[in-house]
Motif scaffolding. Structure first.
Motif, short mmCIF file in Angstrom:
data_model
loop_
_atom_site.label_atom_id
_atom_site.label_comp_id
_atom_site.label_asym_id
_atom_site.label_seq_id
_atom_site.Cartn_x
_atom_site.Cartn_y
_atom_site.Cartn_z
N ALA A 40 75.96 -50.66 -57.03
CA ALA A 40 75.82 -52.12 -57.03
C ALA A 40 75.84 -52.67 -55.61
CB ALA A 40 76.93 -52.76 -57.87
N LEU A 41 76.72 -52.14 -54.78
CA LEU A 41 76.80 -52.58 -53.40
C LEU A 41 75.51 -52.27 -52.64
CD1 LEU A 41 78.74 -53.78 -51.25
CD2 LEU A 41 79.38 -51.43 -50.71
N LEU A 42 74.98 -51.07 -52.82
CA LEU A 42 73.74 -50.70 -52.15
C LEU A 42 72.56 -51.53 -52.64
CD1 LEU A 42 74.05 -46.81 -52.07
CD2 LEU A 42 74.24 -48.38 -50.13
N ILE A 43 72.49 -51.77 -53.94
CA ILE A 43 71.38 -52.58 -54.48
C ILE A 43 71.48 -54.02 -54.00
CG2 ILE A 43 70.42 -53.54 -56.62
CD1 ILE A 43 71.01 -50.76 -57.90
N ASP A 44 72.68 -54.58 -53.95
CA ASP A 44 72.85 -55.93 -53.41
C ASP A 44 72.42 -55.98 -51.95
OD1 ASP A 44 73.79 -56.88 -55.82
OD2 ASP A 44 75.91 -56.88 -55.21
N SER A 45 72.79 -54.97 -51.18
CA SER A 45 72.39 -54.91 -49.77
C SER A 45 70.88 -54.83 -49.63
CB SER A 45 73.02 -53.70 -49.09
OG SER A 45 74.41 -53.80 -49.03
N ALA A 46 70.25 -54.01 -50.47
CA ALA A 46 68.80 -53.88 -50.43
C ALA A 46 68.12 -55.20 -50.76
CB ALA A 46 68.34 -52.79 -51.40
N VAL B 107 65.49 -49.23 -54.91
CA VAL B 107 66.43 -49.46 -56.00
C VAL B 107 66.39 -48.28 -56.98
CG1 VAL B 107 66.94 -50.92 -58.01
CG2 VAL B 107 66.46 -51.97 -55.79
N PHE B 108 65.21 -47.75 -57.23
CA PHE B 108 65.10 -46.57 -58.09
C PHE B 108 65.86 -45.39 -57.48
CE2 PHE B 108 63.11 -42.58 -59.29
CZ PHE B 108 63.27 -42.63 -60.67
N GLN B 109 65.70 -45.18 -56.18
CA GLN B 109 66.43 -44.10 -55.49
C GLN B 109 67.93 -44.28 -55.67
OE1 GLN B 109 65.71 -43.88 -51.23
NE2 GLN B 109 67.55 -42.67 -50.90
N ILE B 110 68.41 -45.50 -55.51
CA ILE B 110 69.84 -45.78 -55.64
C ILE B 110 70.29 -45.54 -57.07
CG2 ILE B 110 71.58 -47.60 -55.53
CD1 ILE B 110 69.87 -48.77 -53.15
N ASP B 111 69.54 -46.04 -58.03
CA ASP B 111 69.91 -45.86 -59.44
C ASP B 111 69.92 -44.39 -59.87
OD1 ASP B 111 70.68 -48.29 -60.48
OD2 ASP B 111 68.65 -48.89 -61.02
N ALA B 112 69.16 -43.56 -59.18
CA ALA B 112 69.06 -42.14 -59.55
C ALA B 112 70.26 -41.31 -59.09
CB ALA B 112 67.78 -41.55 -58.97
N TYR B 113 71.11 -41.87 -58.26
CA TYR B 113 72.28 -41.11 -57.83
C TYR B 113 73.14 -40.76 -59.03
CZ TYR B 113 71.36 -42.21 -52.93
OH TYR B 113 70.79 -42.31 -51.68
N GLU B 114 73.57 -39.51 -59.07
CA GLU B 114 74.39 -39.04 -60.18
C GLU B 114 75.86 -38.93 -59.82
OE1 GLU B 114 72.64 -35.48 -61.72
OE2 GLU B 114 70.82 -36.53 -62.35
N SER B 115 76.17 -39.00 -58.52
CA SER B 115 77.57 -38.94 -58.11
C SER B 115 77.76 -39.75 -56.82
CB SER B 115 78.02 -37.49 -57.88
OG SER B 115 77.46 -36.98 -56.69
N PHE B 116 79.00 -40.14 -56.60
CA PHE B 116 79.34 -40.85 -55.38
C PHE B 116 79.11 -39.94 -54.17
CE2 PHE B 116 82.47 -42.38 -52.24
CZ PHE B 116 82.00 -43.67 -52.08
#
Length: 90
Positions: free
Chosen positions: A10-16, A45-54
């Protein structure tokens, strides 16, 4: 309560979104420029959403795969600020 991965995404998507909104003022005022600009945002945003772990997010930051958002692996202070922001976003 959101888990660590969800908060980081969420933080990364907001920043983007914020970054792309700020950059839109540099665009030519035509549909193609806007389409290309926001298409790039969609890919990010797709790249960010695809992350499976922190850990995957941290690894990408360290490997300079999120430079577009201003995250550089060599900048330890930036990484620390990101971790603090994620923790604070509970």
């Amino acid at each position: 309560m959101k888990n660590l991965l969800e908060r980081a995404k969420a933080l990364l998507i907001d920043s983007a979104n914020d970054l792309y909104d700020m950059r839109k003022y540099e665009l030519d005022f035509d549909a193609l420029s806007y389409r290309n600009h926001y298409s790039n945002l969609g890919e990010l945003v797709f790249q960010i959403d695809a992350y499976e772990s922190f850990g995957d997010i941290i690894k990408d930051i360290e490997n300079d795969n999120l430079q577009e958002l201003g995250y550089f692996g060599a900048d330890e202070d930036m990484l620390e600020e990101f971790l603090k922001a994620v923790e604070k976003s509970k």
